[in-house]
Design a protein around this motif. Structure first.
Motif, PDB file in Angstrom:
ATOM      1  N   GLU A 223       0.826  -1.211   0.000  1.00 41.02           N
ATOM      2  CA  GLU A 223       0.000   0.000   0.000  1.00 41.02           C
ATOM      3  C   GLU A 223       0.858   1.257   0.000  1.00 41.02           C
ATOM      4  OE1 GLU A 223      -3.364   2.369   2.688  1.00 41.02           O
ATOM      5  OE2 GLU A 223      -2.439   0.538   3.449  1.00 41.02           O
TER       6      GLU A 223
ATOM      7  N   LYS B  99      -5.305  -3.520  -0.115  1.00 41.83           N
ATOM      8  CA  LYS B  99      -4.297  -2.485   0.104  1.00 41.83           C
ATOM      9  C   LYS B  99      -3.799  -1.879  -1.200  1.00 41.83           C
ATOM     10  CE  LYS B  99      -3.968  -2.649   4.648  1.00 41.83           C
ATOM     11  NZ  LYS B  99      -4.202  -1.488   5.533  1.00 41.83           N
TER      12      LYS B  99
ATOM     13  N   LYS C 212      -6.410   0.496  -2.370  1.00 39.51           N
ATOM     14  CA  LYS C 212      -6.347   1.724  -1.583  1.00 39.51           C
ATOM     15  C   LYS C 212      -5.129   2.555  -1.953  1.00 39.51           C
ATOM     16  CE  LYS C 212      -6.384   3.377   3.212  1.00 39.51           C
ATOM     17  NZ  LYS C 212      -6.373   2.949   4.658  1.00 39.51           N
TER      18      LYS C 212
END
Length: 357
Positions: A255, A291, A294
Protein backbone atom coordinates in the motif's frame (compact mmCIF):
# COMPACT_ATOMS: atom_id res chain seq x y z
CA UNK A 1 -10.42 -28.31 -2.35
CA UNK A 2 -13.22 -26.33 -0.67
CA UNK A 3 -11.92 -23.57 1.58
CA UNK A 4 -14.54 -24.26 4.24
CA UNK A 5 -13.62 -27.93 4.36
CA UNK A 6 -9.89 -27.20 4.55
CA UNK A 7 -10.57 -24.79 7.41
CA UNK A 8 -12.52 -27.32 9.48
CA UNK A 9 -10.00 -30.11 8.92
CA UNK A 10 -7.12 -27.88 9.99
CA UNK A 11 -9.00 -26.80 13.10
CA UNK A 12 -9.44 -30.46 14.05
CA UNK A 13 -5.74 -31.06 13.43
CA UNK A 14 -4.87 -28.58 16.16
CA UNK A 15 -6.97 -30.51 18.67
CA UNK A 16 -7.73 -28.61 21.86
CA UNK A 17 -5.68 -25.51 21.04
CA UNK A 18 -8.56 -23.03 20.95
CA UNK A 19 -6.32 -20.05 20.15
CA UNK A 20 -4.94 -21.70 17.01
CA UNK A 21 -8.40 -22.89 16.01
CA UNK A 22 -9.76 -19.35 16.21
CA UNK A 23 -6.80 -18.05 14.20
CA UNK A 24 -7.32 -20.69 11.51
CA UNK A 25 -11.04 -19.94 11.37
CA UNK A 26 -10.38 -16.24 10.87
CA UNK A 27 -7.65 -16.67 8.24
CA UNK A 28 -9.62 -19.11 6.10
CA UNK A 29 -13.02 -17.40 6.51
CA UNK A 30 -11.65 -13.96 5.59
CA UNK A 31 -9.40 -15.14 2.75
CA UNK A 32 -11.80 -14.28 -0.07
CA UNK A 33 -11.31 -17.84 -1.36
CA UNK A 34 -14.03 -20.42 -1.91
CA UNK A 35 -12.15 -23.09 -3.88
CA UNK A 36 -8.57 -24.11 -4.54
CA UNK A 37 -7.07 -26.90 -6.63
CA UNK A 38 -4.35 -29.37 -5.70
CA UNK A 39 -2.39 -32.23 -7.27
CA UNK A 40 -1.99 -33.91 -3.86
CA UNK A 41 -4.36 -36.93 -3.89
CA UNK A 42 -4.63 -36.85 -0.08
CA UNK A 43 -6.13 -33.35 -0.24
CA UNK A 44 -9.01 -34.28 -2.54
CA UNK A 45 -12.20 -33.83 -0.52
CA UNK A 46 -15.00 -36.35 -0.26
CA UNK A 47 -17.66 -33.60 -0.45
CA UNK A 48 -17.99 -29.88 -1.02
CA UNK A 49 -18.27 -27.32 1.75
CA UNK A 50 -17.46 -27.70 5.43
CA UNK A 51 -18.76 -31.28 5.64
CA UNK A 52 -16.12 -32.78 3.34
CA UNK A 53 -13.04 -34.69 4.44
CA UNK A 54 -9.71 -35.19 2.66
CA UNK A 55 -9.48 -38.75 1.41
CA UNK A 56 -5.96 -39.21 2.80
CA UNK A 57 -4.22 -42.52 2.45
CA UNK A 58 -0.91 -41.12 1.25
CA UNK A 59 2.14 -39.25 2.49
CA UNK A 60 0.38 -35.99 3.31
CA UNK A 61 -2.74 -36.75 5.37
CA UNK A 62 -3.90 -39.50 7.72
CA UNK A 63 -7.70 -39.69 7.49
CA UNK A 64 -7.99 -42.04 10.49
CA UNK A 65 -6.36 -39.65 12.95
CA UNK A 66 -7.43 -36.52 11.02
CA UNK A 67 -3.87 -35.20 11.09
CA UNK A 68 -1.51 -33.82 8.50
CA UNK A 69 1.83 -35.54 7.95
CA UNK A 70 5.22 -33.97 7.20
CA UNK A 71 6.68 -35.69 4.13
CA UNK A 72 10.26 -34.97 3.13
CA UNK A 73 11.23 -32.54 0.40
CA UNK A 74 12.13 -35.53 -1.79
CA UNK A 75 8.65 -37.01 -1.46
CA UNK A 76 7.12 -33.65 -2.35
CA UNK A 77 9.45 -33.09 -5.29
CA UNK A 78 8.82 -36.60 -6.64
CA UNK A 79 5.12 -35.73 -6.83
CA UNK A 80 6.01 -32.43 -8.50
CA UNK A 81 8.03 -34.32 -11.12
CA UNK A 82 5.10 -36.64 -11.85
CA UNK A 83 2.34 -34.00 -11.82
CA UNK A 84 4.01 -30.97 -13.40
CA UNK A 85 4.70 -32.44 -16.83
CA UNK A 86 1.04 -33.09 -17.77
CA UNK A 87 0.04 -29.66 -16.42
CA UNK A 88 2.62 -27.87 -18.56
CA UNK A 89 1.43 -29.84 -21.57
CA UNK A 90 -2.28 -29.21 -20.92
CA UNK A 91 -1.78 -25.45 -20.52
CA UNK A 92 0.25 -25.30 -23.73
CA UNK A 93 -2.34 -27.28 -25.69
CA UNK A 94 -5.13 -24.99 -24.45
CA UNK A 95 -3.43 -21.81 -25.56
CA UNK A 96 -2.66 -23.33 -28.97
CA UNK A 97 -6.31 -24.34 -29.37
CA UNK A 98 -7.39 -20.78 -28.49
CA UNK A 99 -5.00 -19.10 -30.96
CA UNK A 100 -6.16 -19.30 -34.59
CA UNK A 101 -3.39 -19.16 -37.17
CA UNK A 102 -0.64 -20.53 -34.94
CA UNK A 103 0.23 -24.16 -34.38
CA UNK A 104 2.81 -26.17 -32.51
CA UNK A 105 5.17 -26.26 -35.50
CA UNK A 106 5.23 -22.43 -35.55
CA UNK A 107 6.81 -22.23 -32.08
CA UNK A 108 10.43 -21.08 -32.13
CA UNK A 109 11.03 -20.51 -28.41
CA UNK A 110 9.75 -22.08 -25.18
CA UNK A 111 9.90 -20.32 -21.81
CA UNK A 112 8.75 -22.29 -18.77
CA UNK A 113 8.22 -20.86 -15.30
CA UNK A 114 7.97 -22.59 -11.92
CA UNK A 115 9.19 -22.10 -8.37
CA UNK A 116 7.64 -25.15 -6.71
CA UNK A 117 9.86 -28.01 -7.87
CA UNK A 118 12.85 -29.17 -9.88
CA UNK A 119 13.73 -31.92 -12.34
CA UNK A 120 16.05 -32.29 -15.32
CA UNK A 121 15.56 -32.63 -18.18
CA UNK A 122 13.02 -29.98 -17.22
CA UNK A 123 9.54 -28.91 -18.31
CA UNK A 124 10.96 -26.90 -21.24
CA UNK A 125 12.51 -30.11 -22.62
CA UNK A 126 9.35 -32.17 -22.17
CA UNK A 127 7.17 -29.54 -23.85
CA UNK A 128 9.29 -29.96 -26.97
CA UNK A 129 8.80 -33.72 -26.76
CA UNK A 130 5.13 -33.75 -25.76
CA UNK A 131 4.00 -31.15 -28.32
CA UNK A 132 6.19 -32.60 -31.09
CA UNK A 133 7.99 -29.29 -31.52
CA UNK A 134 11.05 -28.93 -33.73
CA UNK A 135 14.13 -30.19 -31.84
CA UNK A 136 15.92 -26.91 -32.58
CA UNK A 137 13.37 -24.85 -30.62
CA UNK A 138 15.19 -22.60 -28.17
CA UNK A 139 14.35 -23.37 -24.54
CA UNK A 140 14.53 -21.33 -21.34
CA UNK A 141 13.39 -21.97 -17.78
CA UNK A 142 12.78 -19.35 -15.09
CA UNK A 143 12.89 -20.98 -11.68
CA UNK A 144 12.39 -19.98 -8.05
CA UNK A 145 11.39 -16.37 -8.75
CA UNK A 146 7.96 -16.53 -7.16
CA UNK A 147 4.62 -14.95 -7.90
CA UNK A 148 5.91 -12.23 -10.25
CA UNK A 149 7.78 -14.58 -12.62
CA UNK A 150 5.24 -14.41 -15.45
CA UNK A 151 6.41 -10.86 -16.15
CA UNK A 152 10.11 -11.67 -16.74
CA UNK A 153 8.91 -14.53 -18.96
CA UNK A 154 6.70 -12.21 -21.02
CA UNK A 155 9.52 -9.65 -21.22
CA UNK A 156 11.86 -12.33 -22.55
CA UNK A 157 9.26 -13.40 -25.08
CA UNK A 158 8.73 -9.83 -26.29
CA UNK A 159 12.50 -9.33 -26.64
CA UNK A 160 12.78 -12.49 -28.76
CA UNK A 161 9.99 -11.25 -31.03
CA UNK A 162 11.54 -7.78 -31.32
CA UNK A 163 14.83 -9.39 -32.35
CA UNK A 164 13.14 -11.80 -34.78
CA UNK A 165 9.72 -10.79 -36.17
CA UNK A 166 9.10 -14.42 -37.17
CA UNK A 167 9.53 -15.72 -33.63
CA UNK A 168 6.62 -17.42 -31.85
CA UNK A 169 7.25 -17.85 -28.14
CA UNK A 170 5.34 -20.26 -25.92
CA UNK A 171 5.29 -19.17 -22.26
CA UNK A 172 3.96 -21.66 -19.69
CA UNK A 173 3.73 -21.14 -15.92
CA UNK A 174 2.88 -24.11 -13.69
CA UNK A 175 3.00 -24.03 -9.91
CA UNK A 176 2.20 -26.80 -7.42
CA UNK A 177 2.18 -24.77 -4.22
CA UNK A 178 0.12 -27.21 -2.13
CA UNK A 179 3.00 -29.69 -2.23
CA UNK A 180 4.75 -27.45 0.27
CA UNK A 181 1.97 -27.04 2.78
CA UNK A 182 3.50 -27.10 6.26
CA UNK A 183 1.83 -26.84 9.60
CA UNK A 184 2.90 -24.99 12.69
CA UNK A 185 1.76 -22.35 15.08
CA UNK A 186 3.55 -19.45 13.37
CA UNK A 187 1.41 -17.01 11.43
CA UNK A 188 3.51 -17.12 8.23
CA UNK A 189 2.87 -20.83 7.67
CA UNK A 190 -0.79 -20.60 8.57
CA UNK A 191 -1.25 -17.62 6.24
CA UNK A 192 0.53 -19.34 3.34
CA UNK A 193 -1.48 -22.52 3.89
CA UNK A 194 -4.72 -20.56 3.66
CA UNK A 195 -4.11 -18.98 0.24
CA UNK A 196 -1.73 -20.99 -1.97
CA UNK A 197 -2.99 -23.41 -4.61
CA UNK A 198 -1.94 -25.30 -7.73
CA UNK A 199 -2.49 -24.17 -11.30
CA UNK A 200 -1.03 -23.63 -14.77
CA UNK A 201 -1.49 -21.05 -17.52
CA UNK A 202 0.11 -20.26 -20.85
CA UNK A 203 0.50 -17.50 -23.42
CA UNK A 204 1.74 -17.27 -26.99
CA UNK A 205 3.78 -14.19 -27.90
CA UNK A 206 4.38 -13.21 -31.52
CA UNK A 207 4.95 -10.15 -33.67
CA UNK A 208 2.41 -11.52 -36.14
CA UNK A 209 -1.03 -9.90 -36.28
CA UNK A 210 -3.63 -11.93 -34.37
CA UNK A 211 -6.03 -13.90 -36.56
CA UNK A 212 -8.75 -14.24 -33.95
CA UNK A 213 -9.13 -15.05 -30.30
CA UNK A 214 -8.29 -12.74 -27.41
CA UNK A 215 -4.97 -10.90 -27.62
CA UNK A 216 -2.99 -8.07 -26.03
CA UNK A 217 -0.14 -5.92 -27.26
CA UNK A 218 2.72 -6.00 -24.74
CA UNK A 219 3.28 -2.25 -24.66
CA UNK A 220 5.76 -1.75 -21.79
CA UNK A 221 7.22 -3.35 -18.68
CA UNK A 222 8.81 -2.10 -15.46
CA UNK A 223 10.34 -3.57 -12.34
CA UNK A 224 11.28 -2.15 -8.96
CA UNK A 225 12.19 -3.13 -5.41
CA UNK A 226 10.36 -1.65 -2.46
CA UNK A 227 12.60 0.14 0.08
CA UNK A 228 11.64 -2.39 2.78
CA UNK A 229 10.33 -5.94 2.76
CA UNK A 230 13.31 -8.16 2.00
CA UNK A 231 12.62 -10.22 5.11
CA UNK A 232 8.84 -10.18 4.70
CA UNK A 233 8.54 -12.42 1.63
CA UNK A 234 11.06 -15.19 0.99
CA UNK A 235 11.24 -18.76 -0.34
CA UNK A 236 13.89 -21.35 0.53
CA UNK A 237 14.40 -25.12 0.44
CA UNK A 238 13.78 -26.90 3.73
CA UNK A 239 13.86 -30.53 4.85
CA UNK A 240 10.06 -30.87 4.78
CA UNK A 241 9.25 -28.92 1.62
CA UNK A 242 10.03 -25.36 0.65
CA UNK A 243 9.88 -22.87 3.51
CA UNK A 244 7.97 -19.68 2.88
CA UNK A 245 8.07 -16.40 4.71
CA UNK A 246 4.88 -14.45 4.03
CA UNK A 247 4.65 -11.70 6.60
CA UNK A 248 1.34 -10.10 7.50
CA UNK A 249 3.11 -6.76 6.85
CA UNK A 250 3.31 -7.38 3.07
CA UNK A 251 -0.07 -5.73 2.28
CA UNK A 252 0.91 -2.59 4.20
CA UNK A 253 4.29 -2.43 2.45
CA UNK A 254 2.55 -2.66 -0.91
CA UNK A 255 0.00 0.00 0.00
CA UNK A 256 2.78 2.41 0.90
CA UNK A 257 4.85 1.76 -2.23
CA UNK A 258 2.57 0.66 -5.06
CA UNK A 259 1.84 4.11 -6.50
CA UNK A 260 5.54 4.97 -6.80
CA UNK A 261 6.24 1.48 -8.22
CA UNK A 262 3.69 1.91 -11.03
CA UNK A 263 4.43 5.57 -11.81
CA UNK A 264 7.54 4.90 -13.98
CA UNK A 265 5.63 2.41 -16.12
CA UNK A 266 2.82 4.85 -16.85
CA UNK A 267 5.21 7.80 -17.15
CA UNK A 268 7.28 6.04 -19.81
CA UNK A 269 4.14 5.81 -21.93
CA UNK A 270 2.99 9.35 -21.12
CA UNK A 271 -0.13 8.06 -19.37
CA UNK A 272 -1.97 8.89 -16.18
CA UNK A 273 -3.89 6.39 -14.07
CA UNK A 274 -7.12 7.83 -15.43
CA UNK A 275 -6.13 6.62 -18.91
CA UNK A 276 -5.94 2.99 -17.76
CA UNK A 277 -9.25 1.16 -18.19
CA UNK A 278 -8.37 -2.14 -16.48
CA UNK A 279 -6.17 -3.27 -13.60
CA UNK A 280 -4.78 -6.80 -13.51
CA UNK A 281 -3.37 -7.22 -10.02
CA UNK A 282 -1.91 -10.51 -8.81
CA UNK A 283 -4.32 -11.72 -6.10
CA UNK A 284 -1.73 -12.75 -3.55
CA UNK A 285 -4.47 -12.57 -0.94
CA UNK A 286 -7.55 -10.54 -0.11
CA UNK A 287 -5.61 -8.07 2.05
CA UNK A 288 -3.11 -7.50 -0.76
CA UNK A 289 -5.89 -6.61 -3.17
CA UNK A 290 -7.54 -4.34 -0.60
CA UNK A 291 -4.30 -2.49 0.10
CA UNK A 292 -3.27 -2.13 -3.56
CA UNK A 293 -6.72 -0.81 -4.37
CA UNK A 294 -6.35 1.72 -1.58
CA UNK A 295 -2.75 2.63 -2.44
CA UNK A 296 -3.68 3.38 -6.05
CA UNK A 297 -7.00 5.03 -5.07
CA UNK A 298 -8.84 2.76 -7.52
CA UNK A 299 -12.63 2.85 -7.75
CA UNK A 300 -14.70 0.07 -6.22
CA UNK A 301 -14.89 -2.89 -8.57
CA UNK A 302 -11.64 -2.05 -10.38
CA UNK A 303 -10.07 -5.31 -9.16
CA UNK A 304 -13.10 -7.52 -9.80
CA UNK A 305 -11.22 -9.91 -12.15
CA UNK A 306 -8.47 -10.38 -9.55
CA UNK A 307 -10.98 -11.01 -6.78
CA UNK A 308 -12.84 -13.55 -8.95
CA UNK A 309 -9.64 -15.49 -9.63
CA UNK A 310 -8.77 -15.43 -5.94
CA UNK A 311 -12.26 -16.69 -5.05
CA UNK A 312 -12.28 -19.52 -7.57
CA UNK A 313 -8.62 -20.64 -7.58
CA UNK A 314 -6.62 -19.06 -4.74
CA UNK A 315 -3.03 -17.87 -5.19
CA UNK A 316 -1.30 -20.05 -7.82
CA UNK A 317 1.96 -18.09 -7.68
CA UNK A 318 3.30 -17.15 -11.16
CA UNK A 319 0.33 -18.57 -13.08
CA UNK A 320 -2.23 -16.43 -11.28
CA UNK A 321 -1.84 -13.14 -13.11
CA UNK A 322 -2.35 -14.92 -16.45
CA UNK A 323 -5.72 -16.13 -15.16
CA UNK A 324 -6.55 -12.51 -14.32
CA UNK A 325 -5.49 -11.28 -17.76
CA UNK A 326 -7.67 -13.93 -19.41
CA UNK A 327 -10.70 -12.58 -17.56
CA UNK A 328 -9.85 -9.00 -18.51
CA UNK A 329 -9.31 -9.99 -22.16
CA UNK A 330 -12.87 -11.29 -22.32
CA UNK A 331 -14.24 -7.93 -21.07
CA UNK A 332 -11.94 -5.29 -22.57
CA UNK A 333 -12.62 -3.47 -25.82
CA UNK A 334 -10.03 -3.04 -28.56
CA UNK A 335 -7.59 -0.27 -27.70
CA UNK A 336 -8.29 -0.32 -23.96
CA UNK A 337 -5.27 -0.39 -21.69
CA UNK A 338 -4.48 -2.79 -18.85
CA UNK A 339 -1.99 -2.13 -16.08
CA UNK A 340 -0.97 -5.52 -14.69
CA UNK A 341 1.32 -6.27 -11.77
CA UNK A 342 2.56 -9.01 -9.48
CA UNK A 343 4.70 -9.18 -6.38
CA UNK A 344 7.30 -11.55 -5.00
CA UNK A 345 10.39 -12.01 -2.88
CA UNK A 346 12.34 -8.86 -2.27
CA UNK A 347 9.77 -7.27 -2.22
CA UNK A 348 9.81 -7.16 -6.00
CA UNK A 349 7.07 -5.40 -7.95
CA UNK A 350 6.85 -6.36 -11.63
CA UNK A 351 4.38 -4.51 -13.83
CA UNK A 352 3.31 -4.33 -17.44
CA UNK A 353 1.14 -2.17 -19.63
CA UNK A 354 -0.94 -4.10 -22.15
CA UNK A 355 -3.30 -2.90 -24.86
CA UNK A 356 -6.25 -5.00 -26.02
CA UNK A 357 -5.81 -5.90 -29.69
Amino acid sequence: MPQEGAREVLKRHFGDDRLLQRLVHRLYSQSGIETRYTVVPDFVFSAAGAAGEPVGGGAFYDAHSATYKAPSTKVRNDLYTAAARPLFKAAAERVLEATPGLGARDITHVVTVSCTGFFAPGPDYFLVKDLCLHPHVQRFHLGFMGCYAAFPALKMARAFCQADPEAVVLVVCAELCTLHMQLGSDLDRLLAGSVFADGAAAALVSARAPQGGEAFELSAFATTLTPVGEADMAWSVGDEGFDIVLSSYVPDILEANIASAVAPLLGAMGLSQAEVQHWGVHPGGRAILDKVEKGLALPAGALAPSREVLRDYGNMSSATVLFVLQKIAARAESGERVCAMAFGPGLTVESGLLTKA
